[in-house]
Design a protein around this motif. Structure first.
Motif, PDB file in Angstrom:
ATOM      1  N   LEU A  51     -12.585 -11.294   3.879  1.00 17.53           N
ATOM      2  CA  LEU A  51     -11.695 -10.142   3.767  1.00 17.53           C
ATOM      3  C   LEU A  51     -11.470  -9.605   5.166  1.00 17.53           C
ATOM      4  CD1 LEU A  51     -13.422  -8.329   0.765  1.00 17.53           C
ATOM      5  CD2 LEU A  51     -11.423  -9.812   0.676  1.00 17.53           C
ATOM      6  N   VAL A  52     -10.215  -9.429   5.531  1.00 15.63           N
ATOM      7  CA  VAL A  52      -9.890  -8.980   6.879  1.00 15.63           C
ATOM      8  C   VAL A  52      -8.966  -7.769   6.784  1.00 15.63           C
ATOM      9  CG1 VAL A  52      -8.862  -9.584   9.095  1.00 15.63           C
ATOM     10  CG2 VAL A  52     -10.107 -11.319   7.769  1.00 15.63           C
ATOM     11  N   GLU A  53      -9.492  -6.619   7.240  1.00 20.29           N
ATOM     12  CA  GLU A  53      -8.694  -5.392   7.226  1.00 20.29           C
ATOM     13  C   GLU A  53      -7.900  -5.259   8.518  1.00 20.29           C
ATOM     14  OE1 GLU A  53     -12.695  -3.953   5.280  1.00 20.29           O
ATOM     15  OE2 GLU A  53     -12.113  -5.121   7.028  1.00 20.29           O
ATOM     16  N   SER A  54      -6.804  -4.532   8.434  1.00 21.44           N
ATOM     17  CA  SER A  54      -6.003  -4.213   9.608  1.00 21.44           C
ATOM     18  C   SER A  54      -5.232  -2.928   9.323  1.00 21.44           C
ATOM     19  CB  SER A  54      -5.037  -5.346   9.944  1.00 21.44           C
ATOM     20  OG  SER A  54      -4.148  -5.581   8.883  1.00 21.44           O
ATOM     21  N   GLY A  55      -4.692  -2.349  10.396  1.00 18.95           N
ATOM     22  CA  GLY A  55      -3.829  -1.185  10.233  1.00 18.95           C
ATOM     23  C   GLY A  55      -4.442   0.143  10.604  1.00 18.95           C
ATOM     24  N   GLY A  56      -5.713   0.144  10.975  1.00 20.20           N
ATOM     25  CA  GLY A  56      -6.333   1.398  11.364  1.00 20.20           C
ATOM     26  C   GLY A  56      -5.802   1.887  12.703  1.00 20.20           C
ATOM     27  N   GLY A  57      -6.176   3.116  13.045  1.00 24.35           N
ATOM     28  CA  GLY A  57      -5.739   3.669  14.320  1.00 24.35           C
ATOM     29  C   GLY A  57      -5.930   5.162  14.384  1.00 24.35           C
ATOM     30  N   LEU A  58      -5.299   5.761  15.362  1.00 26.62           N
ATOM     31  CA  LEU A  58      -5.371   7.197  15.595  1.00 26.62           C
ATOM     32  C   LEU A  58      -4.071   7.836  15.107  1.00 26.62           C
ATOM     33  CD1 LEU A  58      -6.661   9.720  16.927  1.00 26.62           C
ATOM     34  CD2 LEU A  58      -5.570   8.996  19.072  1.00 26.62           C
ATOM     35  N   VAL A  59      -4.204   8.897  14.327  1.00 31.07           N
ATOM     36  CA  VAL A  59      -3.033   9.583  13.790  1.00 31.07           C
ATOM     37  C   VAL A  59      -3.314  11.082  13.762  1.00 31.07           C
ATOM     38  CG1 VAL A  59      -3.805   9.337  11.397  1.00 31.07           C
ATOM     39  CG2 VAL A  59      -1.368   9.591  11.881  1.00 31.07           C
ATOM     40  N   GLN A  60      -2.274  11.868  13.888  1.00 31.95           N
ATOM     41  CA  GLN A  60      -2.444  13.321  13.816  1.00 31.95           C
ATOM     42  C   GLN A  60      -2.561  13.769  12.365  1.00 31.95           C
ATOM     43  OE1 GLN A  60       0.860  15.072  16.009  1.00 31.95           O
ATOM     44  NE2 GLN A  60      -0.401  15.195  17.859  1.00 31.95           N
ATOM     45  N   ALA A  61      -3.195  14.889  12.180  1.00 31.12           N
ATOM     46  CA  ALA A  61      -3.308  15.454  10.840  1.00 31.12           C
ATOM     47  C   ALA A  61      -1.920  15.624  10.227  1.00 31.12           C
ATOM     48  CB  ALA A  61      -4.033  16.798  10.904  1.00 31.12           C
ATOM     49  N   GLY A  62      -1.818  15.270   8.956  1.00 25.84           N
ATOM     50  CA  GLY A  62      -0.538  15.311   8.267  1.00 25.84           C
ATOM     51  C   GLY A  62       0.229  14.011   8.330  1.00 25.84           C
ATOM     52  N   GLY A  63      -0.227  13.097   9.159  1.00 16.54           N
ATOM     53  CA  GLY A  63       0.446  11.822   9.327  1.00 16.54           C
ATOM     54  C   GLY A  63       0.040  10.803   8.272  1.00 16.54           C
ATOM     55  N   SER A  64       0.544   9.585   8.459  1.00 13.82           N
ATOM     56  CA  SER A  64       0.319   8.499   7.499  1.00 13.82           C
ATOM     57  C   SER A  64      -0.120   7.227   8.200  1.00 13.82           C
ATOM     58  CB  SER A  64       1.610   8.215   6.717  1.00 13.82           C
ATOM     59  OG  SER A  64       2.032   9.333   5.984  1.00 13.82           O
ATOM     60  N   LEU A  65      -0.830   6.417   7.463  1.00  9.26           N
ATOM     61  CA  LEU A  65      -1.214   5.075   7.898  1.00  9.26           C
ATOM     62  C   LEU A  65      -1.238   4.184   6.672  1.00  9.26           C
ATOM     63  CD1 LEU A  65      -4.260   5.431  10.356  1.00  9.26           C
ATOM     64  CD2 LEU A  65      -1.988   4.542  10.919  1.00  9.26           C
ATOM     65  N   ARG A  66      -1.015   2.900   6.886  1.00  7.79           N
ATOM     66  CA  ARG A  66      -1.198   1.930   5.809  1.00  7.79           C
ATOM     67  C   ARG A  66      -2.166   0.848   6.272  1.00  7.79           C
ATOM     68  NH1 ARG A  66       2.831  -2.159   2.494  1.00  7.79           N
ATOM     69  NH2 ARG A  66       2.739  -3.358   4.441  1.00  7.79           N
ATOM     70  N   LEU A  67      -3.235   0.722   5.533  1.00  7.08           N
ATOM     71  CA  LEU A  67      -4.208  -0.321   5.795  1.00  7.08           C
ATOM     72  C   LEU A  67      -3.905  -1.535   4.925  1.00  7.08           C
ATOM     73  CD1 LEU A  67      -7.520   1.756   5.861  1.00  7.08           C
ATOM     74  CD2 LEU A  67      -5.826   1.428   7.670  1.00  7.08           C
ATOM     75  N   SER A  68      -4.205  -2.694   5.472  1.00  6.24           N
ATOM     76  CA  SER A  68      -4.063  -3.935   4.724  1.00  6.24           C
ATOM     77  C   SER A  68      -5.390  -4.665   4.701  1.00  6.24           C
ATOM     78  CB  SER A  68      -3.013  -4.838   5.378  1.00  6.24           C
ATOM     79  OG  SER A  68      -1.748  -4.220   5.423  1.00  6.24           O
ATOM     80  N   CYS A  69      -5.581  -5.454   3.666  1.00  8.47           N
ATOM     81  CA  CYS A  69      -6.792  -6.270   3.546  1.00  8.47           C
ATOM     82  C   CYS A  69      -6.367  -7.615   2.982  1.00  8.47           C
ATOM     83  CB  CYS A  69      -7.801  -5.584   2.654  1.00  8.47           C
ATOM     84  SG  CYS A  69      -9.221  -6.606   2.217  1.00  8.47           S
ATOM     85  N   ALA A  70      -6.480  -8.643   3.809  1.00 15.26           N
ATOM     86  CA  ALA A  70      -6.111  -9.993   3.392  1.00 15.26           C
ATOM     87  C   ALA A  70      -7.353 -10.742   2.939  1.00 15.26           C
ATOM     88  CB  ALA A  70      -5.451 -10.728   4.554  1.00 15.26           C
ATOM     89  N   ALA A  71      -7.267 -11.350   1.769  1.00 11.81           N
ATOM     90  CA  ALA A  71      -8.406 -12.027   1.169  1.00 11.81           C
ATOM     91  C   ALA A  71      -8.175 -13.532   1.111  1.00 11.81           C
ATOM     92  CB  ALA A  71      -8.647 -11.485  -0.234  1.00 11.81           C
ATOM     93  N   SER A  72      -9.271 -14.260   1.203  1.00 11.04           N
ATOM     94  CA  SER A  72      -9.237 -15.713   1.034  1.00 11.04           C
ATOM     95  C   SER A  72     -10.555 -16.182   0.456  1.00 11.04           C
ATOM     96  CB  SER A  72      -8.952 -16.406   2.377  1.00 11.04           C
ATOM     97  OG  SER A  72      -9.981 -16.128   3.308  1.00 11.04           O
ATOM     98  N   GLY A  73     -10.535 -17.348  -0.163  1.00  9.11           N
ATOM     99  CA  GLY A  73     -11.756 -17.954  -0.647  1.00  9.11           C
ATOM    100  C   GLY A  73     -12.124 -17.645  -2.085  1.00  9.11           C
ATOM    101  N   ARG A  74     -11.300 -16.861  -2.762  1.00 11.71           N
ATOM    102  CA  ARG A  74     -11.530 -16.547  -4.172  1.00 11.71           C
ATOM    103  C   ARG A  74     -10.162 -16.350  -4.805  1.00 11.71           C
ATOM    104  NH1 ARG A  74     -15.881 -11.969  -5.779  1.00 11.71           N
ATOM    105  NH2 ARG A  74     -17.292 -13.675  -5.275  1.00 11.71           N
ATOM    106  N   THR A  75     -10.055 -16.651  -6.084  1.00  8.76           N
ATOM    107  CA  THR A  75      -8.784 -16.449  -6.781  1.00  8.76           C
ATOM    108  C   THR A  75      -8.504 -14.956  -6.862  1.00  8.76           C
ATOM    109  OG1 THR A  75      -9.201 -18.447  -8.071  1.00  8.76           O
ATOM    110  CG2 THR A  75      -7.427 -17.001  -8.820  1.00  8.76           C
ATOM    111  N   PHE A  76      -7.723 -14.492  -5.921  1.00  8.30           N
ATOM    112  CA  PHE A  76      -7.539 -13.063  -5.680  1.00  8.30           C
ATOM    113  C   PHE A  76      -7.099 -12.315  -6.928  1.00  8.30           C
ATOM    114  CE2 PHE A  76      -6.851  -9.508  -2.975  1.00  8.30           C
ATOM    115  CZ  PHE A  76      -5.656  -8.909  -3.317  1.00  8.30           C
ATOM    116  N   SER A  77      -6.184 -12.892  -7.660  1.00  4.02           N
ATOM    117  CA  SER A  77      -5.590 -12.180  -8.796  1.00  4.02           C
ATOM    118  C   SER A  77      -6.551 -12.000  -9.970  1.00  4.02           C
ATOM    119  CB  SER A  77      -4.336 -12.915  -9.264  1.00  4.02           C
ATOM    120  OG  SER A  77      -4.665 -14.227  -9.680  1.00  4.02           O
ATOM    121  N   MET A  78      -7.722 -12.593  -9.900  1.00  7.57           N
ATOM    122  CA  MET A  78      -8.670 -12.486 -11.000  1.00  7.57           C
ATOM    123  C   MET A  78      -9.688 -11.366 -10.807  1.00  7.57           C
ATOM    124  SD  MET A  78      -9.436 -16.455 -11.979  1.00  7.57           S
ATOM    125  CE  MET A  78     -10.539 -15.947 -13.299  1.00  7.57           C
ATOM    126  N   TYR A  79      -9.603 -10.655  -9.678  1.00 10.27           N
ATOM    127  CA  TYR A  79     -10.623  -9.667  -9.357  1.00 10.27           C
ATOM    128  C   TYR A  79     -10.007  -8.334  -8.937  1.00 10.27           C
ATOM    129  CZ  TYR A  79     -13.680 -13.667  -9.423  1.00 10.27           C
ATOM    130  OH  TYR A  79     -14.368 -14.788  -9.820  1.00 10.27           O
TER     131      TYR A  79
END
Length: 124
Positions: free
Chosen positions: A4-32
């Motif tokens: 599992l590999v996360e990305s998208g973190g960072g520094l943001v001001q209060a009231g702002g937005s961020l979107r994190l992603s997590c890419a998975a491999s090695g398991r049938t993702f849709s079953m969990y």
């Protein structure tokens, strides 16, 4: 081997937005289910939310309800955490995790593989 590999973190001001992603491999993702947790400095890791394997159901901690939204794209083996109206108390390392079973859990014990984490810092 599950990864599992996360990305998208960072520094943001209060009231702002961020979107994190997590890419998975090695398991049938849709079953969990997939979960998000976070750990603030000096605190224990805490549950943020999870999404069902189909994406049709989500469950959130009260502290993030209405501000954070989890979604997934099973075709891309990726889960997302959309964070809006961020507050300084949201500052933490965010982790995604894949469940041991098809159903999600608010407990860490329900997950057997974790990402490395991505830092989110919200300035006031």
């Amino acid at each position: 081997q599950v990864q599992l590999v996360e990305s998208g973190g960072g520094l943001v001001q209060a009231g702002g937005s961020l979107r994190l992603s997590c890419a998975a491999s090695g398991r049938t993702f849709s079953m969990y289910a997939m979960g998000w947790f976070r750990q603030a400095p000096g605190k224990e890791r805490e549950f943020v939310g999870y999404i069902s394997r189909s994406g049709g159901g989500t469950y959130y901690a009260d502290s993030v309800k209405g501000r954070l939204t989890i979604s997934r794209d099973n075709a891309k083996n990726t889960v997302y955490l959309q964070m809006n109206s961020l507050k300084p108390e949201d500052t933490a390392v965010y982790y995604c995790a894949i469940s041991k079973a098809p159903v999600g859990s608010s407990s860490e014990a329900g997950y057997d593989y974790w990402g490395q984490g991505t830092q989110v810092t919200v300035s006031s």
